[in-house]
Design a protein around this motif. Sequence first.
Motif, PDB file in Angstrom:
ATOM      1  N   ARG A   1      -1.597  -2.993   3.174  1.00 26.09           N
ATOM      2  CA  ARG A   1      -0.325  -3.061   2.458  1.00 26.09           C
ATOM      3  C   ARG A   1       0.181  -1.710   1.978  1.00 26.09           C
ATOM      4  O   ARG A   1       1.402  -1.476   1.955  1.00 26.09           O
ATOM      5  CB  ARG A   1      -0.461  -4.057   1.295  1.00 26.09           C
ATOM      6  CG  ARG A   1      -0.592  -5.502   1.795  1.00 26.09           C
ATOM      7  CD  ARG A   1      -1.147  -6.404   0.733  1.00 26.09           C
ATOM      8  NE  ARG A   1      -2.485  -5.989   0.339  1.00 26.09           N
ATOM      9  CZ  ARG A   1      -3.145  -6.459  -0.710  1.00 26.09           C
ATOM     10  NH1 ARG A   1      -2.580  -7.346  -1.492  1.00 26.09           N
ATOM     11  NH2 ARG A   1      -4.362  -6.031  -0.984  1.00 26.09           N
TER      12      ARG A   1
ATOM     13  N   SER B   1     -11.461  -3.315   5.366  1.00 23.30           N
ATOM     14  CA  SER B   1     -10.133  -3.238   4.752  1.00 23.30           C
ATOM     15  C   SER B   1     -10.240  -3.898   3.383  1.00 23.30           C
ATOM     16  O   SER B   1     -11.263  -4.503   3.055  1.00 23.30           O
ATOM     17  CB  SER B   1      -9.098  -3.978   5.599  1.00 23.30           C
ATOM     18  OG  SER B   1      -9.374  -5.373   5.548  1.00 23.30           O
TER      19      SER B   1
ATOM     20  N   ALA C   1      -7.683  -3.694  -0.372  1.00 23.67           N
ATOM     21  CA  ALA C   1      -7.328  -3.035  -1.631  1.00 23.67           C
ATOM     22  C   ALA C   1      -7.749  -1.567  -1.656  1.00 23.67           C
ATOM     23  O   ALA C   1      -8.374  -1.101  -2.607  1.00 23.67           O
ATOM     24  CB  ALA C   1      -7.906  -3.811  -2.807  1.00 23.67           C
TER      25      ALA C   1
ATOM     26  N   SER D   1      -4.502  -1.022   9.364  1.00 20.78           N
ATOM     27  CA  SER D   1      -5.082  -2.352   9.531  1.00 20.78           C
ATOM     28  C   SER D   1      -4.100  -3.212  10.333  1.00 20.78           C
ATOM     29  O   SER D   1      -2.883  -3.085  10.167  1.00 20.78           O
ATOM     30  CB  SER D   1      -5.303  -2.955   8.137  1.00 20.78           C
ATOM     31  OG  SER D   1      -6.311  -3.929   8.156  1.00 20.78           O
ATOM     32  N   PRO D   2      -4.616  -4.094  11.194  1.00 21.67           N
ATOM     33  CA  PRO D   2      -3.697  -4.952  11.953  1.00 21.67           C
ATOM     34  C   PRO D   2      -2.898  -5.849  11.011  1.00 21.67           C
ATOM     35  O   PRO D   2      -3.483  -6.492  10.135  1.00 21.67           O
ATOM     36  CB  PRO D   2      -4.639  -5.777  12.841  1.00 21.67           C
ATOM     37  CG  PRO D   2      -5.987  -5.688  12.192  1.00 21.67           C
ATOM     38  CD  PRO D   2      -6.035  -4.379  11.475  1.00 21.67           C
TER      39      PRO D   2
HETATM   40  C1  LIG Z   1       1.833  -8.840   6.384  1.00 24.65           C
HETATM   41  C2  LIG Z   1       0.363  -8.910   6.691  1.00 24.65           C
HETATM   42  C3  LIG Z   1      -0.042  -9.292   7.965  1.00 24.65           C
HETATM   43  C4  LIG Z   1      -1.399  -9.326   8.284  1.00 24.65           C
HETATM   44  N1  LIG Z   1      -1.778  -9.601   9.565  1.00 24.65           N
HETATM   45  C5  LIG Z   1      -3.076  -9.465   9.928  1.00 24.65           C
HETATM   46  C6  LIG Z   1      -3.466  -9.511  11.300  1.00 24.65           C
HETATM   47  O1  LIG Z   1      -2.640  -9.594  12.212  1.00 24.65           O
HETATM   48  N2  LIG Z   1      -4.781  -9.401  11.578  1.00 24.65           N
HETATM   49  C7  LIG Z   1      -5.733  -9.211  10.593  1.00 24.65           C
HETATM   50  O2  LIG Z   1      -6.919  -9.112  10.898  1.00 24.65           O
HETATM   51  N3  LIG Z   1      -5.381  -9.116   9.296  1.00 24.65           N
HETATM   52  C8  LIG Z   1      -4.080  -9.196   8.963  1.00 24.65           C
HETATM   53  N4  LIG Z   1      -3.707  -8.969   7.660  1.00 24.65           N
HETATM   54  C9  LIG Z   1      -4.740  -8.501   6.704  1.00 24.65           C
HETATM   55  C10 LIG Z   1      -4.732  -6.962   6.661  1.00 24.65           C
HETATM   56  O3  LIG Z   1      -5.069  -6.388   7.913  1.00 24.65           O
HETATM   57  C11 LIG Z   1      -5.718  -6.418   5.613  1.00 24.65           C
HETATM   58  O4  LIG Z   1      -7.032  -6.721   6.022  1.00 24.65           O
HETATM   59  C12 LIG Z   1      -5.458  -7.010   4.246  1.00 24.65           C
HETATM   60  O5  LIG Z   1      -4.089  -6.933   3.906  1.00 24.65           O
HETATM   61  C13 LIG Z   1      -6.293  -6.287   3.166  1.00 24.65           C
HETATM   62  O6  LIG Z   1      -6.069  -4.889   3.198  1.00 24.65           O
HETATM   63  P1  LIG Z   1      -5.016  -4.178   2.167  1.00 24.65           P
HETATM   64  O7  LIG Z   1      -5.467  -4.541   0.797  1.00 24.65           O
HETATM   65  O8  LIG Z   1      -5.160  -2.702   2.472  1.00 24.65           O
HETATM   66  O9  LIG Z   1      -3.660  -4.721   2.477  1.00 24.65           O
HETATM   67  C14 LIG Z   1      -2.364  -8.991   7.312  1.00 24.65           C
HETATM   68  C15 LIG Z   1      -1.947  -8.632   6.014  1.00 24.65           C
HETATM   69  C16 LIG Z   1      -0.605  -8.572   5.712  1.00 24.65           C
HETATM   70  C17 LIG Z   1      -0.191  -8.124   4.338  1.00 24.65           C
END
Ligand SMILES: Cc1cc2nc3c(=O)[nH]c(=O)nc-3n(C[C@H](O)[C@H](O)[C@H](O)COP(=O)(O)O)c2cc1C
Length: 371
Positions: free
Chosen positions: A342, A318, A320, A40-41
Motif C-alpha cells: 500500500r 510483505s 505493513a 508487492s503484487p
Molecule cells: C489493492 C490491493 C490488491 C492486492 N492484490 C494482491 C494480489 O494480487 N496478490 C497478492 O498476493 N496480494 C495482493 N494484495 C496484498 C499485498 O500484496 C500485500 O501483501 C498486502 O497489502 C500487505 O502489504 P502492505 O501492508 O505493504 O500493503 C493486495 C493488496 C491490496 C491493497
Amino acid sequence: MRNDVHHCGTDGAGAADAAESAWTPLRLRDVTLPNRVWLSPMCQYSAEGDGTPTDWHLAHYGARAAGGLGMVTVECTAVAPGMRTTARDLGLWNEQQIAGHRRLAEVIATVGSVPAVQLGVAGRKSSHGVPWDNAGTRSAVPPDEGGWQPLAPSPVPFAGLAVPAEMSPADGTRLLEDLERAARAAHRAGYRLLELHGANGYLFHEFLSPLANHRADEWGGDLRARMSFPLEMVRALRAGWPEDKPLAVRIPAEDLLDGGLTVEDMTVVAAGLAACGVDLVDLSSGALVPEARRLSEPLHNARYGPLFRDAGAAVAASGAISEAAHLDEAVPELVDAVFVGRALLRDPYWALRAKGSAPAESWPRQYLRAF
Ligand SMILES: Cc1cc2nc3c(=O)[nH]c(=O)nc-3n(C[C@H](O)[C@H](O)[C@H](O)COP(=O)(O)O)c2cc1C
C-alpha cells in the motif's frame, strides 16, 4: 544462517555480509535483483476483455518501475478463465494477453526494474465482484451475471461466495497443464521471476489447510497428503519455467486460527517447496477464512522470517512496511527482501524517499531539476 540458503544448483543469494541491506543486490539463479525492496503484487481489477493488460497497467507499473524498486511484481494473473477472482483480473492463457504482458515486462525493464509476475489460481475465492462495485469482494457473481462456478479442494464456501465444486482428478490434471502453459507464457512475455500465489486463501492454500481441505482421497488427510497437490502445482510451473530463472511462492506463515496451519506446518511446506525448485518463499499470512486473526503491526509477516531460514529458499515478506526504518529492521536480520504494497500505491517514489540518498544517486535523471 544465511550461508545455508540453498538455491537449487545456483550461486544462491550470496553469503552473509556486514554491508548487506535492503539496498544491496540479491542473486537468485541467473537473475540479480538490484535491491531487495520490491513491489508487492496488487490486483488492479482493470483488465479488458478476458484478462488483457490495459494502458492503466502500463502507467501504473511504469511509474513504480521508475521508483527505484529492485523488482516490480505484476498483480495476480490467472492461469485459466475459471481461476480468476473477478472478471477484471489479468490472465495468461492466450496470445493477446501475452502481447499485453510483454508491453508491461518491457516497460518495467526499460525504466529500471526486474519484471516479475504472480500467477493465481483463486479456488473458492473465485467469481466475486471488484472492490468498488456494490457486490464487492465478499459477494458471489453467479454464472448468469458473467461469473462462473468456482472449484476448490472441498465444497466449503468462503463467507458469502458460491459453494465451490470439489475438484476432480481430471480438473487437477487440467489445472497442472494450465500452470505449465502459463509459466511458458510468462517466460515468453519477458518476465524474469515467477511467483505463484499460494496464500490468502487461494487454491494452493486451501489444499494445504485442514480448515478448507476435507478430502478423503490422496489429496487430503495429514499435512503430507494435503501438500501433495500444491507440490504438483509447483512442479508444473517449474516444468514450464526456465532453469535459469527463479521461482517464488507466496505462502502463509500460519492460518491465525485454531485448527489451521501452524508455523511448524508451514516450515515443512517451505522445505518441500525448496526441494521442488522454489528459490524464494514470500510470507503473507491469514485470509483463508473470515474468522482468522488479522495482523496489522509493522513488519508482521517479516517477523516470521527467521523461522523459515532453514527451509532451503530465500525468504521475503510483505505486510505493513511503510517507513525507512522498517527496511533497516527487516533486511537482513528478518528476511532477505521485502515486498511493499500500500505504501507504493500511495506513492510510486516511496522507495526513493526511503533510501534517502542524494537525488543524483538514485532518482531518474529526468527528475533531477526537481531538487
Ligand atoms: C489493492 C490491493 C490488491 C492486492 N492484490 C494482491 C494480489 O494480487 N496478490 C497478492 O498476493 N496480494 C495482493 N494484495 C496484498 C499485498 O500484496 C500485500 O501483501 C498486502 O497489502 C500487505 O502489504 P502492505 O501492508 O505493504 O500493503 C493486495 C493488496 C491490496 C491493497
